[in-house]
Design a protein around this motif. Structure first.
Motif, mmCIF file in Angstrom:
data_model
loop_
_atom_site.group_PDB
_atom_site.id
_atom_site.type_symbol
_atom_site.label_atom_id
_atom_site.label_comp_id
_atom_site.label_asym_id
_atom_site.label_seq_id
_atom_site.Cartn_x
_atom_site.Cartn_y
_atom_site.Cartn_z
ATOM 1 N N PRO A 190 31.218 89.039 20.206
ATOM 2 C CA PRO A 190 30.469 87.930 20.811
ATOM 3 C C PRO A 190 30.413 86.691 19.934
ATOM 4 O O PRO A 190 30.360 85.569 20.426
ATOM 5 C CB PRO A 190 29.067 88.519 21.016
ATOM 6 N N GLN A 191 30.396 86.902 18.624
ATOM 7 C CA GLN A 191 30.293 85.780 17.686
ATOM 8 C C GLN A 191 31.200 86.045 16.504
ATOM 9 O O GLN A 191 31.368 87.199 16.094
ATOM 10 C CB GLN A 191 28.861 85.626 17.169
ATOM 11 N N VAL A 251 27.364 76.167 14.317
ATOM 12 C CA VAL A 251 26.485 75.249 15.043
ATOM 13 C C VAL A 251 25.884 75.985 16.236
ATOM 14 O O VAL A 251 26.605 76.545 17.064
ATOM 15 C CB VAL A 251 27.258 74.004 15.537
ATOM 16 N N ALA A 252 24.557 76.009 16.328
ATOM 17 C CA ALA A 252 23.869 76.710 17.408
ATOM 18 C C ALA A 252 24.242 76.119 18.765
ATOM 19 O O ALA A 252 24.342 74.896 18.921
ATOM 20 C CB ALA A 252 22.363 76.643 17.196
ATOM 21 N N THR A 253 24.456 76.987 19.744
ATOM 22 C CA THR A 253 24.779 76.557 21.109
ATOM 23 C C THR A 253 23.836 77.254 22.093
ATOM 24 O O THR A 253 24.259 77.769 23.122
ATOM 25 C CB THR A 253 26.241 76.884 21.451
ATOM 26 N N VAL A 254 22.563 77.264 21.723
ATOM 27 C CA VAL A 254 21.556 77.913 22.560
ATOM 28 C C VAL A 254 21.044 76.968 23.647
ATOM 29 O O VAL A 254 20.845 77.383 24.790
ATOM 30 C CB VAL A 254 20.373 78.416 21.700
ATOM 31 N N GLY A 284 30.466 81.913 29.943
ATOM 32 C CA GLY A 284 31.104 80.953 29.045
ATOM 33 C C GLY A 284 30.220 80.494 27.915
ATOM 34 O O GLY A 284 30.522 79.497 27.247
ATOM 35 N N GLY A 285 29.127 81.213 27.667
ATOM 36 C CA GLY A 285 28.195 80.807 26.624
ATOM 37 C C GLY A 285 28.360 81.592 25.341
ATOM 38 O O GLY A 285 29.116 82.563 25.265
ATOM 39 N N SER A 286 27.631 81.169 24.334
ATOM 40 C CA SER A 286 27.635 81.844 23.037
ATOM 41 C C SER A 286 26.376 81.424 22.291
ATOM 42 O O SER A 286 25.705 80.462 22.662
ATOM 43 C CB SER A 286 28.876 81.485 22.217
ATOM 44 N N LEU A 287 26.070 82.155 21.241
ATOM 45 C CA LEU A 287 24.889 81.854 20.441
ATOM 46 C C LEU A 287 25.151 80.693 19.487
ATOM 47 O O LEU A 287 24.276 79.876 19.226
ATOM 48 C CB LEU A 287 24.481 83.106 19.657
ATOM 49 N N GLN A 344 21.297 93.455 21.447
ATOM 50 C CA GLN A 344 21.443 93.668 22.880
ATOM 51 C C GLN A 344 21.690 92.364 23.629
ATOM 52 O O GLN A 344 22.490 92.314 24.561
ATOM 53 C CB GLN A 344 20.204 94.355 23.451
ATOM 54 N N SER A 345 21.011 91.299 23.228
ATOM 55 C CA SER A 345 21.095 90.046 23.969
ATOM 56 C C SER A 345 22.485 89.429 23.938
ATOM 57 O O SER A 345 22.861 88.693 24.855
ATOM 58 C CB SER A 345 20.076 89.043 23.422
ATOM 59 N N THR A 346 23.260 89.718 22.885
ATOM 60 C CA THR A 346 24.594 89.118 22.799
ATOM 61 C C THR A 346 25.725 90.139 22.788
ATOM 62 O O THR A 346 26.890 89.760 22.918
ATOM 63 C CB THR A 346 24.718 88.233 21.540
ATOM 64 N N TYR A 347 25.413 91.418 22.631
ATOM 65 C CA TYR A 347 26.441 92.461 22.708
ATOM 66 C C TYR A 347 26.358 93.193 24.043
ATOM 67 O O TYR A 347 27.247 93.095 24.877
ATOM 68 C CB TYR A 347 26.303 93.452 21.551
#
Length: 433
Positions: free
Chosen positions: A386-387, A236-239, A223-226, A210-213
């Motif tokens: 999303p990813q 590479v994590a982008t949290v 403009g963000g992503s996990l 749910q948090s990313t879909y």
């Protein structure tokens, strides 16, 4: 126990129950025997075995019937599974036994896992040989999750995209315009959420995705992503980024304008709340045309694009794919079917069921030519998965979901989620080989 449905050019439907081991190692011996007859490139014949979930067989059957009108020497047997978890287990068991299904139905989040396990035939090689340009056939970025290392292993058979379902009457009650931006959306929430009315709900089943879909439409708009994939192919994590923090802050404020516990509620409950008429916006997809009696509602529903963030109006989309088993003895016949789908947009649309077609020409006539699908077609221009899936995507999502839940229940601040989840997500990503 594995259910196999076979049908032939006579269009007589024959349903048989093939009993295998409890771990789905069993296969239909007749299917393999028939498949060996179709080894030659020019001989489009033999039996295609198709791995598919039970709920999708009803879409597949009529399309294969049309295919067999052109290729009468082809027979088809369906190996049906209760869900995609069972499908994955059955496909893996067959592969390990050296007895691959010819055609595989793959959930888009599992493509890389299938490829890394060596279960997919590189159909991009066949497409190149036969002059089929997948990037020209399929819409937008829909082919991207079908490729690994730039090579196609699957094709997208259907997709979805989220848009906003507006309660027009409620917006008129509060003398509000539909929000074009995320900032305007929050302003509408402040004005509308009172006296039992709310701004927003999300008619999709709650899960670790749910948090990313589901809510991830807003993350993409900001403009963000996990995580991202670097130039060396490493995730590479982008949290711990300004975009993620802004997204988490947006979600926390948006919670104030949603019914209590709606972010953790099942999709059916949220849909029912929207249908009661006291919620101004519901994010959902084209499947709602089959779930909601629009004419029977006490208010008018209008559809619009996802409100824009700094990156624009973006949405998430998923969908299912089709591939060929890497050890299939019927590769040419299986490829002939996949290529035939790319040449027949109406059949490709029917194959995808109630989800959206992946070929633009399918919107020119038939079911999806209806104007009610225009908004979905427009949103698809900026819809993405999303990813880029990694082999342990489920573990990545489950890890982030723990921090997401802590945010929702006020156990962590957005800053704390960004900092702590960054390290945890990177550790999980580093497990990918």
């Amino acid at each position: 126990m594995k259910k196999v449905t076979a049908f032939f050019m006579t269009l007589t439907l024959i349903v048989g129950i093939l009993t295998g081991c409890g771990n789905n190692n069993g296969r239909a011996s007749t299917a393999k025997d028939e498949s060996t007859k179709a080894a030659a490139k020019d001989e489009i014949a033999g039996t295609l075995t198709v791995a598919v979930t039970e709920d999708r067989v009803k879409f597949y059957e009529p399309v294969f019937q049309e295919f067999m009108k052109k290729y009468p020497d082809v027979k088809v047997e369906f190996a049906t599974f209760a869900d995609f978890t069972a499908t994955n287990q059955g496909v893996q068991a067959a592969h390990q036994a050296g007895d691959d299904y010819d055609i595989l139905t793959v959930n888009h989040v599992d493509t890389m896992t299938y490829q890394k396990a060596g279960m997919l035939y590189p159909i991009g090689d066949l497409a190149e040989r036969d002059g089929v340009n997948f990037d020209e056939v399929f819409m937008g970025s829909l082919m991207e999750p079908c490729k690994i290392g730039g090579k196609a292993y699957t094709i997208p058979t259907d997709t979805d995209t989220r848009v906003i379902f507006y309660n027009k009457d409620l917006f008129e009650k509060y003398n509000l315009e539909y929000p074009a931006t995320l900032e305007e959306m929050l302003e509408c929430g402040k004005a509308m959420t009172k006296d039992g009315d709310y701004l927003f709900t999300n008619a999709l089943t709650s899960s670790a995705y749910q948090s990313t879909y589901e809510m991830g439409v807003f993350l993409q708009s900001i403009g963000g992503s996990l995580y991202k994939i670097d130039d060396n192919g490493k995730p590479v994590a982008t949290v711990d980024t300004p975009e993620m923090k802004k997204y988490l802050e947006f979600v926390k404020e948006l919670q104030n304008y949603m019914p209590e516990d709606s972010v953790t509620m099942e999709g059916t409950e949220q849909r029912n709340q929207f249908c009661n008429g006291n919620i101004g916006m519901m994010e959902s997809g084209p499947w709602e045309y089959g779930e909601i009696d629009m004419e029977g509602l006490s208010f008018t529903v209008e559809l619009g694009l996802i409100p824009a963030g700094d990156a624009g109006s973006y949405s998430t989309s998923g969908g299912f794919q089709l591939g060929i088993g890497s050890k299939s003895n019927n590769v040419e016949t299986a490829w002939t079917f996949i290529k035939w789908l790319t040449e027949n947009p109406d059949q490709a649309a029917a194959f995808g069921g109630t989800n959206l077609p992946t070929i633009e020409a399918a919107y020119n006539e038939g079911t999806f030519a209806d104007s009610k699908y225009d908004i979905f077609k427009e949103q698809l221009k900026t819809s993405n998965i999303p990813q880029i899936p990694v082999a342990n995507l489920n573990e990545v999502m489950n890890t982030f979901d723990e921090y997401w839940q802590n945010l929702l229940f006020d156990k962590m601040t957005p800053d704390e989620v960004c900092q702590k989840a960054q390290t945890a997500i990177q550790e999980v990503l580093d497990e990918n080989k």
